[in-house]
Design an enzyme around this catalytic site. Structure first.
Site, mmCIF file in Angstrom:
data_model
loop_
_atom_site.group_PDB
_atom_site.id
_atom_site.type_symbol
_atom_site.label_atom_id
_atom_site.label_comp_id
_atom_site.label_asym_id
_atom_site.label_seq_id
_atom_site.Cartn_x
_atom_site.Cartn_y
_atom_site.Cartn_z
ATOM 1 C CB SER A 166 -8.277 0.068 5.848
ATOM 2 O OG SER A 166 -8.960 1.281 6.066
ATOM 3 C CE LYS B 113 -3.989 1.662 2.760
ATOM 4 N NZ LYS B 113 -4.814 1.302 3.937
ATOM 5 C CB SER C 242 -8.151 3.221 3.215
ATOM 6 O OG SER C 242 -7.224 2.560 4.077
#
Length: 458
Positions: free
Chosen positions: A182, A80, A158
């Protein structure tokens, strides 16, 4: 989405037996990332193509020479855009940080992946500063959910790009973060597995913060076993060996005690989620699992506890307030408005919130510690269409609903995993198993057993 997703164990066996080379794995991932008909351009913010191929060639040579390598050496994974990679600026899905100094070393978790021989193929897209459960990013685009791409559905967030990198075989494991769901939300909405460990098990060093009290780092992958293997690497623990599971096995023999939440988390379920959850419960009951209905009245306190944005707003505001004062117009307004809720809390509010959390954890722990895991739907809804979230009112409402269930576990400082439980061919639905702090391996063992049953259906 690939029809037969590859697991880390399968890939490791194929590499060891020379049925595939690391270069072939990396080349395949890069081809899918660069495909003009795919989601690569919205999924990855940076691709390490040359470095990945060079590393793959190194591991292939070492194997040919008979060198002893880590089991997973040469397998591509994604990280990420919240994690430091030496030489790069960590943008956290934003444009605000462009021009900031590059990282001088890898985040601890990135270094651990590399030390285990995994190849970081690129940095994945995300909600700006990780502050939403929907995965929408107005700066870099939003990678579309593999389910019903014609409609254009959100991936969940997310860790949006992390999930899509797995579903589209652009990587075989993904590194995400989880502050309120997330890792688990995009896993549930995209039909894969996402794990949130006990926060303190995995170091946050070199990770851009959202909420120091709630942030945790976890993997997304194609199976519980894959997530368990990656978690062991991230937590610097001995390899996790799942107990052998046979589809259709008798869960009673495993002596699993599973609580089934009946309040709060089951409110406002859409039909697909309700059907998937009931399908999972039927399958587990039919396999001999001991299911006990469980009501936690304490959960009804959470909306009032978090009425001013909770810990995430307070702690993110402390981190962002100077930059917001200077560059607030460059933020996604749907993110900045959530951060600014923290300005309504003073020091006394924050201290009181921390004390309330401690008391809340103690009260809930007394009710659930007798279970090996507690079950609930990961999210109350399946992935909505991106177009349905254009009005701000819809965005705020659906974001809060999507975060409602998974954020419970972050507030409890527990661990949780989401596994697919939908009828094959229907919209992805996540079944969540969660447990108390530091029961991670117990939870993963339970999840491995449950996964084997739920996958066969009822």
């Amino acid at each position: 989405m690939t029809s037969q997703p590859s697991t880390l164990a399968q890939l490791a066996a194929d590499l060891a037996a020379s049925r595939v080379s690391s270069r072939e794995l990396v080349t395949g991932c890069l081809a899918r990332i660069s495909s003009v008909t795919g989601e690569g351009s919205r999924t990855f913010l940076k691709v390490y193509g040359e470095q990945a191929l060079a590393t793959a060639d190194f591991y292939d040579r070492m194997r040919q020479q008979g060198a002893r390598l880590s089991r997973y050496a040469g397998i591509p994974v994604s990280v990420k855009d919240l994690f430091d990679v030496a030489g790069d600026t960590t943008l956290a899905g934003s444009t605000v940080l462009k021009g900031a100094p590059a990282a001088d070393q890898d985040a601890t978790v990135v270094a651990r992946l590399k030390a285990a021989g995994l190849i970081v193929i690129g940095r994945t897209n995300m909600t700006e500063f990780a502050f939403s459960g929907l995965g929408i990013n107005p700066h870099y685009g939003t990678p579309l959910n593999p389910w019903d791409r014609a409609t254009g559905r959100i991936p969940g967030g997310s860790s949006s790009g992390a999930a899509v990198s797995i579903t589209d075989a652009m990587a075989f494991g993904a590194l995400g973060t989880d502050t309120g769901g997330s890792c688990r939300i995009p896993a549930a909405m995209c039909g894969i597995v996402g794990f949130k460990p006990t926060a303190s098990r995995v170091p946050l060093t070199g990770t851009y913060p959202l909420s120091g009290s709630l942030d945790s780092i976890g993997p997304l992958a194609n199976s519980v076993a894959c997530c368990a293997a990656l978690d062991a690497i991230l937590a610097a623990q001995s390899p996790f060996e799942n107990p052998p599971q046979v589809p259709g096995a008798d869960l009673a023999a495993n002596d699993l005690r599973l609580g089934v939440l009946t309040n709060y988390v089951t409110d406002d379920l859409d039909k697909a989620v309700a059907d998937g959850f009931e399908r999972a419960l039927r399958a587990l009951k039919g396999a001999g699992a001991r299911l006990t209905e469980l009501a936690l009245p304490e959960l009804g306190e959470l909306p009032h506890i978090n009425r001013n944005g909770g810990l995430s707003a307070a702690e993110s505001y402390a981190h962002h307030r100077a930059r917001l004062a200077k560059d607030g117009s460059r933020y996604d307004p749907r993110v900045s408005v959530r951060i600014l809720r923290g300005s309504k809390q003073d020091a006394a509010d924050y201290i009181e919130l921390c004390n309330i959390r401690t008391d809340f954890i103690e009260r809930v722990a007394k009710r659930i510690r007798k279970f090996d895991a507690v079950l609930m739907p990961t999210t109350p809804v399946t992935a909505p269409a991106l177009s349905d979230l254009a009005p701000d009112e819809a965005y705020v409402r659906i974001n809060a609903l999507v975060l409602r269930n998974p954020s419970i576990v972050n507030f409890l400082d527990g661990c949780a995993i989401s596994i697919p439980c939908q009828e094959p061919g229907t919209a992805p639905v996540g079944l969540s198993l969660f447990g108390l702090r530091n029961t991670d391996r117990q939870l993963l063992s339970a999840a491995a057993a449950v996964e084997a049953i739920v996958a066969t259906g009822a």
